[in-house]
Scaffold this motif. Structure first.
Motif, PDB file in Angstrom:
ATOM      1  N   PHE A  32      90.379  40.942  45.068  1.00 43.34           N
ATOM      2  CA  PHE A  32      89.182  41.753  45.225  1.00 43.34           C
ATOM      3  C   PHE A  32      89.011  42.682  44.032  1.00 43.34           C
ATOM      4  CE2 PHE A  32      90.523  40.390  49.347  1.00 43.34           C
ATOM      5  CZ  PHE A  32      89.342  40.044  49.968  1.00 43.34           C
ATOM      6  N   ASN A  37      87.663  47.021  49.237  1.00 42.69           N
ATOM      7  CA  ASN A  37      87.169  45.692  49.591  1.00 42.69           C
ATOM      8  C   ASN A  37      88.296  44.862  50.209  1.00 42.69           C
ATOM      9  OD1 ASN A  37      85.463  46.065  46.622  1.00 42.69           O
ATOM     10  ND2 ASN A  37      84.358  45.860  48.540  1.00 42.69           N
ATOM     11  N   ALA A  95      82.427  38.110  52.071  1.00 41.45           N
ATOM     12  CA  ALA A  95      82.734  39.400  51.455  1.00 41.45           C
ATOM     13  C   ALA A  95      82.414  39.417  49.961  1.00 41.45           C
ATOM     14  CB  ALA A  95      84.213  39.735  51.664  1.00 41.45           C
TER      15      ALA A  95
END
Length: 97
Positions: A32, A37, A95
């Protein structure tokens, strides 16, 4: 039901980024841009795991989340491990949008 080595090899060919460790685990690292995150992803993994009643080993190393899956009750890898892996990959893809 525990999968055979041939079944596991076949499923791993379809599970991008996942690898087999010690014969009884499948493992993947997710990267990430920011620590928060990574933590948000871990929370989503936890939600999915609770819903599926199948929980991974989770390690967080700053911006890298490592998931390890096995089925203790079967003594190795099962279809549920690969179903879980696919759900975690979907969560990661969402995501990263």
């Amino acid at each position: 039901m525990k999968l055979t080595d041939e079944q596991i090899a076949s499923k791993l060919r379809q599970a991008e980024g996942w690898s087999r460790e010690e014969g009884k685990w499948i493992v993947k690292k997710y990267r990430f841009a920011e620590f928060m995150n990574a933590i948000a992803f871990v929370n989503e993994v936890a939600r999915i795991a609770e819903k599926m009643n199948h929980h991974p080993m989770i390690a967080v190393d700053y911006r890298v989340v490592t998931l390890r899956l096995t089925s203790w009750s079967a003594g190795g890898l099962t279809e549920l491990d690969f179903q879980s892996a696919a759900r975690y990959d979907e969560a990661y893809a969402a995501a990263m949008k």
